[in-house]
Motif scaffolding. Sequence first.
Motif, PDB file in Angstrom:
ATOM      1  N   TRP A  80      10.514   2.928 -12.799  1.00  0.00           N
ATOM      2  CA  TRP A  80      10.647   1.506 -13.116  1.00  0.00           C
ATOM      3  C   TRP A  80      10.368   1.247 -14.596  1.00  0.00           C
ATOM      4  O   TRP A  80      11.131   0.579 -15.285  1.00  0.00           O
ATOM      5  CB  TRP A  80       9.717   0.677 -12.240  1.00  0.00           C
TER       6      TRP A  80
ATOM      7  N   GLU B 220       2.345   1.798  -3.531  1.00  0.00           N
ATOM      8  CA  GLU B 220       1.391   2.239  -4.547  1.00  0.00           C
ATOM      9  C   GLU B 220       1.204   3.740  -4.572  1.00  0.00           C
ATOM     10  O   GLU B 220       0.775   4.303  -5.565  1.00  0.00           O
ATOM     11  CB  GLU B 220       0.034   1.566  -4.333  1.00  0.00           C
ATOM     12  N   THR B 221       1.496   4.409  -3.476  1.00  0.00           N
ATOM     13  CA  THR B 221       1.288   5.854  -3.433  1.00  0.00           C
ATOM     14  C   THR B 221       2.474   6.618  -3.999  1.00  0.00           C
ATOM     15  O   THR B 221       2.400   7.818  -4.178  1.00  0.00           O
ATOM     16  CB  THR B 221       1.021   6.313  -1.980  1.00  0.00           C
ATOM     17  N   ASP B 222       3.579   5.938  -4.321  1.00  0.00           N
ATOM     18  CA  ASP B 222       4.773   6.586  -4.841  1.00  0.00           C
ATOM     19  C   ASP B 222       4.795   6.466  -6.367  1.00  0.00           C
ATOM     20  O   ASP B 222       5.430   5.583  -6.928  1.00  0.00           O
ATOM     21  CB  ASP B 222       6.022   5.951  -4.215  1.00  0.00           C
ATOM     22  N   LYS B 223       4.096   7.359  -7.051  1.00  0.00           N
ATOM     23  CA  LYS B 223       3.977   7.302  -8.514  1.00  0.00           C
ATOM     24  C   LYS B 223       5.314   7.523  -9.215  1.00  0.00           C
ATOM     25  O   LYS B 223       5.565   6.987 -10.278  1.00  0.00           O
ATOM     26  CB  LYS B 223       2.970   8.350  -9.016  1.00  0.00           C
ATOM     27  N   GLY B 224       6.215   8.302  -8.608  1.00  0.00           N
ATOM     28  CA  GLY B 224       7.515   8.562  -9.215  1.00  0.00           C
ATOM     29  C   GLY B 224       8.345   7.309  -9.371  1.00  0.00           C
ATOM     30  O   GLY B 224       8.996   7.103 -10.402  1.00  0.00           O
ATOM     31  N   SER B 225       8.330   6.432  -8.360  1.00  0.00           N
ATOM     32  CA  SER B 225       9.127   5.203  -8.455  1.00  0.00           C
ATOM     33  C   SER B 225       8.532   4.248  -9.479  1.00  0.00           C
ATOM     34  O   SER B 225       9.266   3.502 -10.143  1.00  0.00           O
ATOM     35  CB  SER B 225       9.256   4.526  -7.082  1.00  0.00           C
ATOM     36  N   ILE B 226       7.213   4.261  -9.642  1.00  0.00           N
ATOM     37  CA  ILE B 226       6.578   3.415 -10.658  1.00  0.00           C
ATOM     38  C   ILE B 226       6.976   3.886 -12.052  1.00  0.00           C
ATOM     39  O   ILE B 226       7.347   3.086 -12.915  1.00  0.00           O
ATOM     40  CB  ILE B 226       5.044   3.404 -10.483  1.00  0.00           C
ATOM     41  N   ARG B 227       6.936   5.195 -12.295  1.00  0.00           N
ATOM     42  CA  ARG B 227       7.329   5.756 -13.592  1.00  0.00           C
ATOM     43  C   ARG B 227       8.806   5.443 -13.864  1.00  0.00           C
ATOM     44  O   ARG B 227       9.185   5.062 -14.972  1.00  0.00           O
ATOM     45  CB  ARG B 227       7.090   7.276 -13.591  1.00  0.00           C
TER      46      ARG B 227
ATOM     47  N   GLN C 121       0.841  -1.192   0.000  1.00  0.00           N
ATOM     48  CA  GLN C 121       0.000   0.000   0.000  1.00  0.00           C
ATOM     49  C   GLN C 121       0.880   1.248   0.000  1.00  0.00           C
ATOM     50  O   GLN C 121       0.602   2.200  -0.723  1.00  0.00           O
ATOM     51  CB  GLN C 121      -0.932   0.011   1.204  1.00  0.00           C
TER      52      GLN C 121
END
Length: 136
Positions: A56, A47-54, A44
């Motif tokens: 990746w 999921e709130t860290d959009k920068g790390s997803i981008r 959870q």
Amino acid sequence: QLAKEILLAKGNDKPLGYNWYLRFLEWHPELHTCCAYMLEQSRQDAETDKGSIRAWFDLVTMTCLKYDILLKDEYNMDEKGVLKGIGQAVKVLVSRHNKMAITAHPGNRENVSIIKCVLAVGYSPLPFMIFQGQTI
């Protein structure tokens, strides 16, 4: 349980009816019910860290370009953990603006993993499950 505790604190010891929340929702149109799903706390938070997803997905794209990895060689693998002894959905009251709710668990239950892979060009091998191992 919380509703019962509030009533007891106000000196009302009458039992709540089975559908008491329906009347409560009529009095509070800003609320509605939805099913909350379980998610481990660390997931959870991630999921709130959009920068790390981008970052990746940028890394995956750059790696594929650098090493000339073809689409036919790309797989997507997804794992779904099922916790023994914990239900997946719980009905909760939330603001009318919320589309869904998430409840976190501490992550200390036995997990059974279901893994599914899909090749980028469409082929999909059969899924498999992983259970907790035992020492013999």
